[in-house]
Motif scaffolding. Structure first.
Motif, short mmCIF file in Angstrom:
data_model
loop_
_atom_site.label_atom_id
_atom_site.label_comp_id
_atom_site.label_asym_id
_atom_site.label_seq_id
_atom_site.Cartn_x
_atom_site.Cartn_y
_atom_site.Cartn_z
N HIS A 61 46.57 57.61 1.46
CA HIS A 61 46.46 58.22 0.13
C HIS A 61 47.48 57.72 -0.88
N TYR A 62 48.54 57.08 -0.41
CA TYR A 62 49.58 56.62 -1.34
C TYR A 62 49.43 55.14 -1.69
N CYS A 63 48.61 54.44 -0.92
CA CYS A 63 48.74 52.97 -0.95
C CYS A 63 47.69 52.27 -1.81
N GLY A 64 48.17 51.43 -2.70
CA GLY A 64 47.30 50.72 -3.62
C GLY A 64 46.46 49.61 -3.00
N MET A 76 56.61 38.84 7.81
CA MET A 76 55.20 38.47 7.58
C MET A 76 54.42 39.77 7.44
N GLN A 77 54.04 40.09 6.20
CA GLN A 77 53.38 41.38 5.98
C GLN A 77 51.93 41.24 5.54
N ALA A 78 51.11 42.19 5.97
CA ALA A 78 49.71 42.23 5.54
C ALA A 78 49.18 43.64 5.76
N MET A 131 58.01 48.43 10.22
CA MET A 131 56.95 49.44 10.15
C MET A 131 57.60 50.77 9.83
N ARG A 132 57.22 51.34 8.70
CA ARG A 132 57.72 52.67 8.37
C ARG A 132 56.84 53.70 9.03
N PHE A 133 57.43 54.86 9.32
CA PHE A 133 56.59 55.97 9.79
C PHE A 133 56.16 56.81 8.59
N GLU A 134 56.61 56.43 7.41
CA GLU A 134 56.22 57.02 6.11
C GLU A 134 56.77 58.43 5.89
N THR A 135 56.45 59.36 6.81
CA THR A 135 57.05 60.70 6.75
C THR A 135 57.09 61.25 8.17
N GLY A 168 60.89 55.59 5.52
CA GLY A 168 59.76 56.32 4.96
C GLY A 168 59.78 56.34 3.45
N LEU A 169 58.86 57.15 2.93
CA LEU A 169 58.69 57.26 1.48
C LEU A 169 59.44 58.48 0.96
N VAL A 170 60.07 58.30 -0.18
CA VAL A 170 60.83 59.38 -0.80
C VAL A 170 60.03 59.87 -2.00
N GLY A 172 62.18 54.02 0.43
CA GLY A 172 61.94 53.73 -0.98
C GLY A 172 61.09 54.81 -1.60
N PRO A 173 61.04 54.83 -2.94
CA PRO A 173 60.29 55.88 -3.65
C PRO A 173 58.78 55.69 -3.55
N LEU A 174 58.05 56.79 -3.58
CA LEU A 174 56.62 56.71 -3.79
C LEU A 174 56.40 56.38 -5.26
N LEU A 175 55.60 55.35 -5.52
CA LEU A 175 55.24 55.03 -6.90
C LEU A 175 53.72 55.19 -6.98
N PRO A 176 53.27 56.27 -7.60
CA PRO A 176 51.84 56.59 -7.56
C PRO A 176 50.97 55.46 -8.12
N THR A 209 61.97 46.97 -2.77
CA THR A 209 61.36 46.53 -4.03
C THR A 209 60.82 47.72 -4.81
N ALA A 210 60.35 48.75 -4.09
CA ALA A 210 59.84 49.93 -4.81
C ALA A 210 60.97 50.58 -5.61
N PHE A 211 62.15 50.66 -5.03
CA PHE A 211 63.28 51.22 -5.76
C PHE A 211 63.60 50.33 -6.97
N GLU A 236 49.08 44.80 -4.43
CA GLU A 236 49.46 45.87 -5.36
C GLU A 236 49.63 47.21 -4.64
N LEU A 237 50.70 47.34 -3.86
CA LEU A 237 50.94 48.62 -3.17
C LEU A 237 51.09 49.73 -4.20
N TYR A 238 51.71 49.36 -5.32
CA TYR A 238 51.91 50.28 -6.46
C TYR A 238 51.97 49.39 -7.69
N PRO A 239 51.79 49.98 -8.88
CA PRO A 239 51.69 49.14 -10.08
C PRO A 239 53.02 48.50 -10.50
N1 5AD Z 1 54.63 53.47 -3.53
C1 5AD Z 1 55.67 53.07 -2.79
N2 5AD Z 1 55.57 52.48 -1.60
C2 5AD Z 1 54.33 52.31 -1.10
N3 5AD Z 1 53.91 51.79 0.06
C3 5AD Z 1 52.58 51.83 0.08
N4 5AD Z 1 52.11 52.37 -1.07
C4 5AD Z 1 53.19 52.70 -1.80
C5 5AD Z 1 53.37 53.30 -3.06
N5 5AD Z 1 52.33 53.70 -3.81
C6 5AD Z 1 54.82 51.33 1.13
C7 5AD Z 1 54.54 52.09 2.42
C8 5AD Z 1 54.17 51.01 3.38
C9 5AD Z 1 54.79 49.78 2.77
C10 5AD Z 1 54.15 48.49 3.17
O1 5AD Z 1 54.61 49.99 1.39
O2 5AD Z 1 55.69 52.77 2.83
O3 5AD Z 1 54.64 51.22 4.68
#
Ligand code: 5AD
Length: 442
Positions: free
Chosen positions: A158-161, A197-199, A250-254, A290-292, A320-324, A362-364, A397-400
Motif C-alpha cells: 500500500h505504500y509503494c509506488g 542490486m535492487q528490484a 531487506m526491510r521488515f517495513e514495520t 523500516g518506514l517512519v 527512512g520516511p514514508l513519502l506517500p 534517499t527517502a530522507f 518511482e517508489l515515491y515521487p
Molecule cells: N516512501 C518511502 N519509502 C518507500 N519504500 C517503498 N515505498 C516507499 C514510499 N512511498 C521503501 C520500502 C522498501 C524500499 C525498497 O523502499 O521500505 O522496502
C-alpha cells in the motif's frame, strides 16, 4: 577515482583479518586465500573485498595521508559533547548519562528519547548519538552504490509506488548486458567497492537468472554484493549466496503485525523476519529497518522497529520516511517531519552504539535536502549513491521526486565527498574497530 582507503594486513586469524590504516585498526572477515600479513586490502562492512597491489595502495595512502588526519581532527571537533545540560529535565539528563556510560538503556528510556520534543533536548539527543558514532566507529563512512535493475513487481504494497497498484508506471527490466555495463561502470570508472542490486519482486526474472548474473559479476570484479529483490524464499537465498551475494538489503517495513498485514496484503511479518533470520544464519550481511511515519504507527511501534532490527544484528540499519505516492492507497497520508526521522536514527545509534552502520536513506534526502548532514550528525555513517542508468532511474518511482534521480554519478560523488570533507569523515570502511570486539558473521 578512489574513495575507499586500503588497509595493511597486520594479523590473520583463520578468516579474521586485522587491517590497519593511519593508526586505526579494524577487523574484517576474509574469504581470500591469497592474503598474507603485510599485504594491503580493501574491506567494506567487515568483509574483505580484494587485495590491493602495494604500489596502488601506497599511491592511495599517500593521497589520503594528510587529509585523513585533518578529517579526523575536524570530526573530533564537531563531535565534542558539552556536559552542559541546562534546559534538559532531570530524568532525560539521566537517560543521556546512562547512554554515554554505555549502560544498556531500558525500553522506557529509549522511548523517552524517541518522544523528546524540546529543541534543547533534541539537540542533545543528536549530539549524543553523533558522539557515540565517533567514539566507536571513528570517522569512517561507507559509500555503497545501488543499481535498480527492474521495477516490475507482483506485490500490492500500500505504500509503494512500484507496486501493482500503480498502473500508469512505465515498467523496465534491465537486460543482463545492461546490468553488467552498469556494474562495470560503477566499479571500474567510479571505484565502488560495494553494490546493492535492487528490484521489485519481478516474476519474469527467475532466481536462477539473478544467480547467473551475480556469479558473472563476482567472476569479473571484486565487489561486495548485496541483493535486494524481496522475498525470494530460503532456497533462493541459498542459491544467491552460492552465486556470490554476501549481503541482503531487506526491510521488515514495520514490526507491528497488524499494520504489516494491512499494508502488505496477503503477506505476513513473521515470514519476512524468518527470511532475514535465515539470511543472517547463512552468512549474509544484513541491512534492515523500516518506514517512519506510517499511518497509525505510534512511537512504541517505532521503538519496537528499532529493537526488532537490533535483534537481527544488522550490519547496517536503514530507516527512512514514508513519502506517500499518489497512485497508492496511502496517497493522502502525512509525510513525517525530518525531526521524526532524525530521532529514529539517533535512537538506533544509542541503542546499538558499537557495531552497526547506519545509513541516511534517499527517502530522507527526498524529504529534506539537508538530510545527509542531519543524519550524519545524528549517528549515521553511511550513504548510498544511485548508480542505476539515468534513462530508467525516474521509473523506479517508489515515491515521487526521488532525490538524485537526475544527477550524474560524477555529481553525486562530488557532492558526497564535499559534505564528508566538511564533516571530517573519510570514505573508508575497513570493518569493525578491533577494540570493539566481536564481529559475528560470514
Ligand atoms: N516512501 C518511502 N519509502 C518507500 N519504500 C517503498 N515505498 C516507499 C514510499 N512511498 C521503501 C520500502 C522498501 C524500499 C525498497 O523502499 O521500505 O522496502
Amino acid at each position: 577515482m578512489c574513495y575507499a582507503i586500503p588497509g595493511k594486513v597486520i594479523a590473520i586469524n583463520g578468516r579474521r583479518v586485522t587491517l590497519e590504516y593511519f593508526g586505526e585498526k579494524r577487523e574484517a572477515v576474509s574469504e581470500l586465500t591469497c592474503l598474507a600479513p603485510g599485504d594491503f586490502a580493501y574491506a567494506q562492512g567487515g568483509w574483505v573485498i580484494d587485495r590491493v597491489p602495494p604500489e596502488e595502495a601506497s599511491t592511495i595512502l599517500d593521497f589520503w595521508k594528510e587529509q585523513f588526519f585533518e578529517l579526523q581532527q575536524r570530526d573530533l571537533r564537531l563531535s565534542r559533547l558539552s556536559l552542559d545540560r541546562t534546559g534538559i529535565d532531570r530524568h532525560t539528563a539521566m537517560v543521556f548519562d546512562r547512554a554515554l556510560e554505555e549502560l544498556p538503556l531500558r525500553e522506557d528510556e529509549l522511548l523517552t528519547l524517541l518522544e523528546l520534543e524540546g529543541p534543547r533536548e533534541l539537540e542533545y539527543l543528536y549530539k549524543t548519538a553523533n558522539f557515540l558514532r565517533y567514539k566507536h566507529q571513528g570517522n569512517s563512512c561507507c559509500i555503497h552504490g545501488i543499481i535498480e535493475f527492474s521495477n516490475h513487481c507482483s506485490r500490492g504494497c500500500h505504500y509503494c509506488g512500484i507496486s501493482t497498484l500503480n498502473r500508469d508506471l512505465p515498467r523496465y527490466r534491465l537486460s543482463r548486458a545492461q546490468i553488467l555495463e552498469a556494474v562495470g561502470e560503477a566499479i571500474d570508472k567510479w571505484g565502488f567497492k560495494a553494490l546493492v542490486m535492487q528490484a521489485g519482486e519481478d516474476p519474469e526474472r527467475s532466481v536462477e537468472e539473478v544467480a547467473e548474473i551475480i556469479a558473472e559479476i563476482r567472476s569479473r570484479w571484486a565487489v561486495l554484493l548485496f541483493i535486494s529483490c524481496g522475498e525470494i524464499g530460503i532456497p533462493g537465498l541459498h542459491r544467491l549466496f552460492d552465486a556470490g551475494a554476501r549481503g541482503l538489503l531487506m526491510r521488515f517495513e514495520t514490526s507491528n503485525p497488524e499494520l504489516y498485514a494491512k499494508l502488505r496484503p496477503g503477506r505476513r511479518l513473521e515470514d519476512r523476519l524468518e527470511h532475514l533470520t535465515a539470511a543472517r544464519e547463512m552468512g549474509y550481511l544484513l541491512i534492515t529497518g523500516g518506514l517512519v511515519g506510517l499511518p497509525g504507527q505510534t512511537s512504541r511501534d517505532l521503538l519496537k522497529d528499532i529493537l526488532t532490527a537490533r535483534n537481527l544484528r544488522p550490519d547496517m540499519y536503514s530507516f527512512g520516511p514514508l513519502l506517500p505516492h499518489p497512485a497508492t492507497p496511502l496517497a493522502g497520508a502525512q509525510r513525517p517531519t525530518s525531526e521524526a526521522v532524525r530521532k529514529v536514527l539517533a535512537v538506533c545509534r544509542i541503542a546499538d552504539p558499537r557495531e552497526s552502520r547506519l545509513v541516511v536513506t534517499t527517502a530522507f534526502e527526498t524529504l529534506d535536502e539537508t538530510a545527509r548532514e542531519q543524519g550524519l550528525t545524528s549517528g549515521a555513517n553511511s550513504v548510498m549513491l544511485n548508480v542505476t542508468p539515468e534513462a530508467v532511474r525516474p521509473s523506479y518511482e517508489l515515491y515521487p521526486n526521488r532525490a538524485h534521480v537526475g544527477e550524474a554519478i560524477s555529481r553525486q560523488i562530488e557532492v558526497t565527498l564535499d559534505l564528508l570533507g566538511r564533516l571530517g569523515r573519510a570514505p573508508s570502511d575497513l570493518g569493525i574497530r578491533e577494540t570493539d570486539g566481536d564481529i559475528s558473521g560470514v
